[in-house]
Write a protein that holds these residues in place. Structure first.
Motif, PDB file in Angstrom:
ATOM      1  N   GLU A   3       0.726  -1.173   0.020  1.00  0.00           N
ATOM      2  CA  GLU A   3       0.484   0.007  -0.080  1.00  0.00           C
ATOM      3  C   GLU A   3       1.121   1.481  -0.494  1.00  0.00           C
ATOM      4  O   GLU A   3       0.389   2.187  -0.773  1.00  0.00           O
ATOM      5  N   PHE A   4       2.116   1.700   0.916  1.00  0.00           N
ATOM      6  CA  PHE A   4       3.142   1.903   1.105  1.00  0.00           C
ATOM      7  C   PHE A   4       3.642   2.213  -0.413  1.00  0.00           C
ATOM      8  O   PHE A   4       4.030   3.713  -0.256  1.00  0.00           O
ATOM      9  N   MET A   5       3.786   1.383  -1.121  1.00  0.00           N
ATOM     10  CA  MET A   5       4.593   1.771  -2.730  1.00  0.00           C
ATOM     11  C   MET A   5       4.334   2.160  -3.493  1.00  0.00           C
ATOM     12  O   MET A   5       4.671   2.700  -4.283  1.00  0.00           O
ATOM     13  N   GLU A   6       2.771   2.097  -3.351  1.00  0.00           N
ATOM     14  CA  GLU A   6       1.387   2.428  -4.061  1.00  0.00           C
ATOM     15  C   GLU A   6       1.746   3.788  -5.023  1.00  0.00           C
ATOM     16  O   GLU A   6       1.694   4.653  -4.125  1.00  0.00           O
ATOM     17  N   GLY A   7       2.029   4.175  -5.951  1.00  0.00           N
ATOM     18  CA  GLY A   7       2.461   5.001  -6.416  1.00  0.00           C
ATOM     19  C   GLY A   7       3.803   5.412  -6.167  1.00  0.00           C
ATOM     20  O   GLY A   7       4.187   6.664  -6.698  1.00  0.00           O
ATOM     21  N   SER A   8       4.416   4.920  -5.671  1.00  0.00           N
ATOM     22  CA  SER A   8       5.670   5.071  -5.557  1.00  0.00           C
ATOM     23  C   SER A   8       6.697   4.710  -6.813  1.00  0.00           C
ATOM     24  O   SER A   8       6.343   4.198  -7.706  1.00  0.00           O
ATOM     25  N   PHE A   9       7.751   5.493  -6.945  1.00  0.00           N
ATOM     26  CA  PHE A   9       8.790   5.354  -8.185  1.00  0.00           C
ATOM     27  C   PHE A   9       9.898   4.046  -8.187  1.00  0.00           C
ATOM     28  O   PHE A   9      11.001   5.089  -8.763  1.00  0.00           O
ATOM     29  N   ASP A  10       9.545   3.765  -7.459  1.00  0.00           N
ATOM     30  CA  ASP A  10      10.740   3.273  -6.946  1.00  0.00           C
ATOM     31  C   ASP A  10      10.159   1.712  -7.191  1.00  0.00           C
ATOM     32  O   ASP A  10       8.811   1.736  -7.533  1.00  0.00           O
ATOM     33  N   TYR A  11      11.245   0.659  -7.548  1.00  0.00           N
ATOM     34  CA  TYR A  11      11.110  -0.462  -7.771  1.00  0.00           C
ATOM     35  C   TYR A  11      10.793  -1.968  -7.077  1.00  0.00           C
ATOM     36  O   TYR A  11      11.792  -1.523  -5.529  1.00  0.00           O
ATOM     37  N   LEU A  12       9.546  -2.534  -7.017  1.00  0.00           N
ATOM     38  CA  LEU A  12       9.944  -3.545  -5.943  1.00  0.00           C
ATOM     39  C   LEU A  12       9.397  -4.730  -6.423  1.00  0.00           C
ATOM     40  O   LEU A  12       8.626  -5.088  -6.690  1.00  0.00           O
ATOM     41  N   LEU A  13       9.647  -5.768  -6.286  1.00  0.00           N
ATOM     42  CA  LEU A  13       9.995  -7.368  -6.332  1.00  0.00           C
ATOM     43  C   LEU A  13       9.993  -7.819  -5.147  1.00  0.00           C
ATOM     44  O   LEU A  13      11.187  -8.469  -4.324  1.00  0.00           O
ATOM     45  N   VAL A  14       8.247  -8.579  -4.707  1.00  0.00           N
ATOM     46  CA  VAL A  14       9.156 -10.505  -3.965  1.00  0.00           C
ATOM     47  C   VAL A  14       8.816 -11.277  -3.909  1.00  0.00           C
ATOM     48  O   VAL A  14       7.839 -11.427  -4.834  1.00  0.00           O
ATOM     49  N   LEU A  15       9.882 -11.906  -3.397  1.00  0.00           N
ATOM     50  CA  LEU A  15       9.841 -13.137  -3.793  1.00  0.00           C
ATOM     51  C   LEU A  15       9.375 -13.771  -2.416  1.00  0.00           C
ATOM     52  O   LEU A  15       9.879 -13.773  -1.651  1.00  0.00           O
ATOM     53  N   ASP A  16       8.743 -15.315  -3.273  1.00  0.00           N
ATOM     54  CA  ASP A  16       8.725 -16.099  -0.951  1.00  0.00           C
ATOM     55  C   ASP A  16      10.100 -17.080  -1.316  1.00  0.00           C
ATOM     56  O   ASP A  16      10.627 -17.244  -2.181  1.00  0.00           O
ATOM     57  N   GLY A  17       9.925 -18.021  -0.293  1.00  0.00           N
ATOM     58  CA  GLY A  17      10.802 -18.559  -0.099  1.00  0.00           C
ATOM     59  C   GLY A  17      10.675 -19.915  -1.051  1.00  0.00           C
ATOM     60  O   GLY A  17      12.057 -20.259  -0.927  1.00  0.00           O
ATOM     61  N   ALA A  18       9.673 -19.872  -1.665  1.00  0.00           N
ATOM     62  CA  ALA A  18      10.102 -21.623  -3.446  1.00  0.00           C
ATOM     63  C   ALA A  18       9.860 -20.426  -4.604  1.00  0.00           C
ATOM     64  O   ALA A  18      10.387 -21.425  -5.454  1.00  0.00           O
ATOM     65  N   GLU A  19      10.717 -19.278  -4.304  1.00  0.00           N
ATOM     66  CA  GLU A  19      11.294 -18.419  -5.645  1.00  0.00           C
ATOM     67  C   GLU A  19      10.033 -18.092  -6.189  1.00  0.00           C
ATOM     68  O   GLU A  19      10.490 -18.322  -7.525  1.00  0.00           O
ATOM     69  N   ARG A  20       8.977 -18.028  -5.623  1.00  0.00           N
ATOM     70  CA  ARG A  20       7.822 -17.763  -6.550  1.00  0.00           C
ATOM     71  C   ARG A  20       7.654 -15.600  -6.414  1.00  0.00           C
ATOM     72  O   ARG A  20       7.765 -15.105  -4.963  1.00  0.00           O
ATOM     73  N   ALA A  21       7.233 -15.090  -7.736  1.00  0.00           N
ATOM     74  CA  ALA A  21       6.742 -13.552  -7.025  1.00  0.00           C
ATOM     75  C   ALA A  21       5.280 -13.202  -6.752  1.00  0.00           C
ATOM     76  O   ALA A  21       4.891 -13.874  -7.377  1.00  0.00           O
ATOM     77  N   ILE A  22       4.931 -13.044  -5.544  1.00  0.00           N
ATOM     78  CA  ILE A  22       4.137 -12.923  -5.083  1.00  0.00           C
ATOM     79  C   ILE A  22       3.412 -11.478  -4.746  1.00  0.00           C
ATOM     80  O   ILE A  22       2.451 -10.904  -5.135  1.00  0.00           O
ATOM     81  N   HIS A  23       4.485 -10.662  -5.532  1.00  0.00           N
ATOM     82  CA  HIS A  23       3.927  -8.732  -5.808  1.00  0.00           C
ATOM     83  C   HIS A  23       4.975  -8.722  -6.745  1.00  0.00           C
ATOM     84  O   HIS A  23       6.244  -8.703  -6.699  1.00  0.00           O
TER      85      HIS A  23
END
Ligand code: ADP
Ligand code: MG
Length: 663
Positions: free
Chosen positions: A9-29
């Motif tokens: 939510e906080f990152m919404e509208g941010s001009f930074d990149y964010l990629l979130v991976l879980d422990g199984a090397e899957r992109a969850i966000h």
């Protein structure tokens, strides 16, 4: 737990990149910009596996960055999407161990828009960034403790990550305008705060060396660093203070408890003391009572007419009412003057038999009846003995006298009858002997003549010469015998008949002693001298002069007869007064008497002088007479030393000293 949706939510509208991976090397966000620039058409949502999103080389890079992030180290990787091989975006990796998705890896990157905006706004934006750091400082202030600050920091900041040892804070910018595309050259990483928790040290700075820092910015950062470390220090101090205060409060609470407890105890103690006071005063009363009882007991003990001795089982005297004996000594020493326990030790007998014991005992001149009782201790064992010594000497004497009197009384009755029976025929005999003697005197000259003519004459089958020579001796022997019978019978009569001779004379003992001594002088003087030692002015007593004289004569004659043949002795006669009595002592230094003789001398007919004509009546009669006078006669004797008879006769109170007229 960190809630990732907050971060998104906080990152919404941010001009930074964010990629979130879980422990199984899957992109969850993936943040909006990241999705637009790097993963168009949201194809990552259909195929979230990392290996489908990045090139093989990039996958390798990601894996090592994840390992580093998991280990808490700085992790930088390059995202090269497998569909658009031209793109290569540097990302900085972080690791969150616990989220709603389990462990996750966050990869941040700077967009060109962000860079452009930063360059455009320049200093102003930096100040915003720094203001954010100031907020961190505020958070430090309000967080309950340093520990919780570090734990909660990511949540406060949302964009921040927590590493085990470091705190990484990224500043947040509002994305207002963007156009530039990020590349490896213009990659930028912004505000970063690193704190070493162990050392309590805070460092602040920029990761990106390439980024150019403004001098004000550097100054600010320094200040912020200082402020941060100061804030942390202060916080730490406060924490410690709080801890201390908490400890102090705890201590105070304990102190209070302790004080309460002490007060309770004091109260209890007070109560106990009160109770004790009651007990004490009771004890006092008891001990007073005991003291009193002891006093009474002691008085009673002393008042007991018998001699009482309490002896313990080691033969030590514990208590006694005898004044001549001290407690503590051995009984055999103190009482009997012996060095060793007595052979017939009563203590030993009672210890073994545990029953009381009564015995008679003679010590010196005294007779005792000893009553010994076992004394028990608390365990009911015999612990010693209590002995009562009753002096029964007087009783014994009375008893002996009574026995003697009894014996004499029955004998008296017997002999008075016999006396008559003997006396009558004896009178014929005596009369006849006189006639026979006269007859012989008359007849003998006639028989002598006849014998001259008849030489063969025999009388009573004896030759006449022999008969003639002895007949008169025979007759005078007969006369003697009959005389003796007469004496004895007279003696018996005197002995038996109490009432003969009234007790009506006023007897002066000294006069009688002198007269008796004169009377027996002839009989005694060859064997002994008589010495008189008379106390003058003795009271007279009422009695029979003749009878008392007879007693004195008997005693003096006996004393004379007790002298050995080869030596002339002394008969010592003394008179004196003694508490209302007149006392006469007749003492000789003759051969004395054995115990056995001594016991029988007052028995009628007891004599050791029968061969010399003794009748054994002298002392029996003397005894009788003294008894008639309500007096008593006693004797002490020792073989080879002598004998002493003592007569004691009561002198009436009204009797005056014997006057001249009685002499
Ligand atoms: P008797 O003189 O005829 O023997 P007593 O009654 O006078 O009888 O005395 C009894 C006995 O007491 C005597 O035979 C003698 O053994 C003893 N006796 C009396 N007086 C004395 C004395 N003074 N010393 C020693 N023995 C005595
Ligand atoms: Mg005699």
């Amino acid at each position: 737990m960190i809630k990732l949706t907050d971060l998104y939510e906080f990152m919404e509208g941010s001009f930074d990149y964010l990629l979130v991976l879980d422990g199984a090397e899957r992109a969850i966000h993936a943040s909006d910009l990241f999705g637009r620039d790097c993963l168009p058409d949201k194809w990552w949502e259909q195929k979230p596996e990392l290996r489908d999103l990045v090139t093989d080389t990039s996958l390798q890079n990601f894996r090592s960055a994840m390992a580093l992030a998991r280990a808490g180290s700085r992790a930088i990787t390059v995202f090269s999407p497998c569909r658009e091989s031209s793109k290569s975006i540097p990302l900085k990796g972080s690791y969150l161990p616990t989220t709603e998705h389990g462990e996750v890896f966050l990869f941040f990157g700077q967009t060109l828009e962000g860079l452009a905006r930063r360059s455009a706004s320049g200093k102003e934006d930096r100040v915003k960034e720094l203001a954010c750091l100031y907020r961190v400082i505020e958070w430090i202030e309000v967080s309950p403790s340093i520990d919780s600050f570090f734990t909660e920091l990511p949540r406060y900041l949302s964009q921040g990550m927590l590493y085990p040892e470091e705190v990484v804070i990224y500043s947040v910018y509002e994305a207002k305008e963007y156009g530039q595309k990020p590349s490896s050259k213009n990659y930028i990483s912004v505000g970063l705060v690193v704190g070493d928790r162990q050392k309590g040290e805070i460092r602040a700075g920029y990761l990106d060396e390439e980024h150019e820092q403004l001098p004000e910015e550097q100054k600010m950062l320094k200040e912020i660093g200082r402020a941060l470390s100061f804030a942390l220090e202060r916080k730490e101090f406060k924490d410690r203070l709080a801890l201390k205060q908490e400890e102090e409060a705890e201590f105070n609470r304990r102190l209070e408890n302790l004080e309460r407890e002490i007060a309770g105890r004091t109260r209890e103690l007070e109560e106990q003391r009160e109770k004790l006071g009651v007990v004490n005063s009771y004890l006092d009363r008891v001990s007073d009572g005991w003291e009193e009882a002891r006093g009474r007991l002691e008085t009673m003990f002393k008042a007991i007419p018998d001699e009482v001795v309490l002896i313990d089982k080691n033969r030590r005297i514990v208590m006694t009412n005898r004044e001549d004996i001290e407690a503590g000594g051995h009984c055999y020493e103190s009482i009997f003057g012996r060095e060793r326990p007595c052979e017939d030790c009563r203590l030993a007998r009672i210890l073994s038999k545990k029953t009381p014991l009564t015995i008679s005992m003679k010590q010196e001149d005294k007779y005792f009846q000893v009553h010994a009782l076992p004394v028990y201790n608390k365990e009911h064992e015999v612990d010693g003995i209590l002995e009562f010594y009753r002096d029964v000497t007087l009783e014994k004497t009375y008893e002996q006298q009574l026995q003697q009197a009894d014996k004499l009384a029955s004998l008296g009755q017997l002999v008075s009858g016999i006396g008559h029976e003997i006396n009558n025929p004896n009178q014929f005999i005596r009369g006849n002997i006189r006639i026979i003697k006269q007859a012989l005197d008359d007849m003998l000259p006639i028989i002598d003549d006849f014998y001259g003519q008849h030489a063969e004459l025999k009388i009573a089958r004896l030759d006449y010469d022999f008969f003639r020579k002895h007949i008169m001796t025979l007759v005078s022997d007969m006369a003697h015998g009959s005389e003796r019978i007469k004496t004895i019978v007279e003696g018996l009569r005197k002995f038996a008949r109490k009432d003969e001779g009234l007790l009506v004379d006023k007897v002066d003992i000294n006069t009688l002693v002198e007269a008796s001594a004169r009377l027996v002088h002839n009989e005694v003087h060859k064997r002994a001298d008589i010495k008189l030692d008379l106390t003058r002015n003795l009271p007279a007593f009422v009695g029979n002069t003749q009878k008392i004289e007879q007693v004195l004569i008997n005693l003096i004659v006996n004393a004379g007869q007790a002298m050995p043949d080869d030596k002339k002795g002394t008969v010592h006669i003394r008179t004196r007064g003694e508490d209302g009595h007149v006392v006469v002592e007749v003492e000789d230094n003759g051969y004395g008497m054995s115990e056995n003789t001594l016991r029988q001398i007052f028995d009628p007919f007891f004599t050791t002088k029968r061969a010399k004509g003794g009748t054994g009546l002298g002392l029996a009669i003397a005894y009788r007479i003294i008894e008639e006078h309500k007096g008593n006669i006693s004797v002490g004797s020792e073989i080879g030393v002598g004998t002493k008879f003592t007569i004691k006769i009561p002198a009436g109170k009204d009797t005056e000293p014997a006057g001249e007229e009685n002499k």
